[in-house]
Design an enzyme around this catalytic site. Structure first.
Site, short mmCIF file in Angstrom:
data_model
loop_
_atom_site.label_atom_id
_atom_site.label_comp_id
_atom_site.label_asym_id
_atom_site.label_seq_id
_atom_site.Cartn_x
_atom_site.Cartn_y
_atom_site.Cartn_z
N GLU A 2 -22.35 -25.97 -18.09
CA GLU A 2 -21.50 -27.11 -17.73
C GLU A 2 -20.50 -26.59 -16.72
O GLU A 2 -19.60 -25.83 -17.05
CB GLU A 2 -20.80 -27.68 -18.97
CG GLU A 2 -20.18 -29.05 -18.73
CD GLU A 2 -18.70 -28.99 -18.42
OE1 GLU A 2 -18.37 -29.10 -17.22
OE2 GLU A 2 -17.90 -28.83 -19.35
N LEU A 3 -20.70 -26.99 -15.46
CA LEU A 3 -19.95 -26.40 -14.36
C LEU A 3 -18.95 -27.42 -13.79
O LEU A 3 -18.45 -28.26 -14.51
CB LEU A 3 -20.92 -25.86 -13.31
CG LEU A 3 -22.01 -24.92 -13.89
CD1 LEU A 3 -22.96 -24.45 -12.82
CD2 LEU A 3 -21.37 -23.73 -14.61
N CYS A 21 -12.87 -30.98 -15.88
CA CYS A 21 -14.11 -31.18 -15.11
C CYS A 21 -14.44 -32.66 -14.98
O CYS A 21 -14.99 -33.08 -13.97
CB CYS A 21 -15.27 -30.44 -15.79
SG CYS A 21 -15.09 -28.66 -15.82
#
Length: 465
Positions: free
Chosen positions: A228-229, A262
């Site tokens: 999960e970037l 994010c």
């Protein structure tokens, strides 16, 4: 090597920790490997009891844990308390549904009986970031432990006390100590762990470079990863939207965790007829937000987690303005080397600017002008990221149709993008792959084993007579 816990609001060093040696890390890995063989044999009821106790302990220690987050990475205590509660809910969710999610799936074949069995892999290494120091870990750990895996946590180096506090919660909840350990180690030992065959899978939440590096090593050793970037989430506002609600949620979404999320909305794509009014409304909401000591209940946003993060964000803004972006709300860092960064709005975002192509991980809202809904969709998808997105319109059927076309792991129509145990969480494109949360997240780190059992012998003989 020392690992320091530093208060970003005061700049003071809170504690220093000696990094684990290679030999100590090896001992912990060996213990975890042995614990995996035992933990997988426990019943779902035993695992659920541990998670329920962990949830209770999270709530009992909520004030203490929120204070720890405020001190280590600047999260306002009100947000910290909400994060701890979210962790408790996640533990309870998997305690309640884990056995159901791991149940055999019967498949009709030519067999007497055939099914898919979900069985734990063993040791899962988690490389986690600082921005949600408890939630990021629990959303991996709760499903992984309930599935029968064990966990090794390599947390961000600026939140060691949070990492150790979570380890203590799981141990106090009755989890065998070797089944969840925090590793205070550097990047060099992370690579060695990923290479080790006793580590069966790796999950990472972090930057693109970190994800690419871990995935490359894991791939070379034929090892499952979930990444999960980054994200540069689109927030589409159509002309028929409830503009006041959209602007209020837009400001809230951009300021989640002081802008360090994010799935915080970052790119606000607004149809031209309502563009100026939307900017005016959002600006008013952002200007009303209060900053201050993260330990104070009145504080709505604190400093960024480290001064270098504020320095980097300032450079991205300055470069973008030099490339043609226009400042609609002046805020920013104030002076170099400090962690506080006040909200900003940039408009006239165009291709070629850093703001157009990069993720800005802090409280900077980027305004895009869209000719119509089709153009808004084009702008939303013109990004290398694909984590979350929001669409605001009074026409729910239209919102759903557009949601199906947005290239992202999640789309919320007329709502704040958030993660929750019930829905899978993850991205596409450079935002990563694989899923956390829901039943899909639980099944990422299991062996989905096909079992085929032949028909009874008497039945086969009857067919041949």
């Amino acid at each position: 090597m020392a690992i320091a816990s530093i208060n970003p609001y005061t700049g003071r060093v809170l504690r220093r920790f000696a990094a684990f040696s290679k030999s100590k890390t090896e001992r912990i890995l060996a213990q975890a490997h042995r614990a995996a063989a035992a933990w997988r044999q426990t019943s779902f009821a035993e695992r659920a009891a541990v998670l329920r106790r962990a949830a209770a302990l999270l709530r009992e220690r909520q004030t203490e844990l929120a204070r720890l987050m405020a001190l280590e990475m600047g999260k306002p205590v009100t947000d910290g308390r909400a994060e701890v509660e979210k962790c408790a809910v996640c533990c309870e969710f998997y305690a309640a549904h884990g056995e159901e999610f791991m149940a055999d799936e019967v498949i009709q074949t030519d067999a007497g009986r055939s099914f898919i069995s979900h069985q734990p892999l063993g040791v899962v290494l988690a490389v986690m970031p600082w921005n949600f120091p408890f939630w990021q870990v629990v959303r991996f750990a709760a499903p992984a432990l309930m599935a029968g895996n064990v966990g090794l946590l390599k947390h961000a180096s600026n939140v060691p006390q949070c990492a150790l506090a979570l380890e203590k919660i799981f141990h106090d909840a009755g989890l065998p100590p070797a089944a969840f350990r925090t590793l205070l180690i550097g990047a060099d030992l992370v690579e060695a762990l990923v290479q080790d065959d006793r580590v069966r899978a790796v999950t990472l939440t972090g930057s693109e470079p970190a994800g690419a590096a871990v995935a490359a090593v894991a791939g070379a050793h034929i090892k499952k990863t979930v990444l999960e970037l980054g994200g540069s989430d689109a927030f589409i506002v159509l002309a028929d939207a409830d503009l006041e609600a959209a602007a209020r949620v837009a400001a809230q979404s951009r300021m989640i965790n002081s802008g360090q999320s994010c799935i915080a909305a970052k790119r606000f794509i607004v149809e031209r007829p309502v563009l100026r009014l939307f900017i005016q409304m959002m600006k008013q909401h952002l200007e009303q937000m209060q900053t201050g000591d993260p330990l104070a209940d009145a504080t709505q946003y604190g400093p960024l987690a480290r001064p270098d993060l504020a320095d980097e964000l300032t450079q991205q803004v300055e470069d973008s303005v030099a490339q043609g972006a226009r400042i609609e709300l002046a805020g920013g860092q104030g002076r170099p080397g400090t962690a506080l960064f006040r909200p900003m709005i940039l408009a006239n975002i165009r291709p070629g600017q850093r703001a157009y192509h990069e993720e800005l991980f802090g409280p900077v809202a980027l305004i895009f002008s869209a000719r119509n809904a089709t153009d808004a969709l084009r702008l939303a998808n013109d990004s290398r990221f694909g984590l979350g997105a929001a669409i605001w319109t009074r026409d729910l059927a239209r919102g759903e149709a557009l949601a199906r076309q947005v290239e992202s792991g999640a789309v919320f129509v007329n709502g704040l993008v958030k993660s929750m145990p019930e829905l899978p969480f993850g991205g596409v494109k450079k935002s990563g792959y694989g899923r956390e949360l829901s039943h899909l997240g639980m099944r990422e780190f299991v062996n989905q084993k096909s079992v085929w059992i032949g028909k009874p012998q008497e039945e086969q003989e009857a067919k041949t007579e």
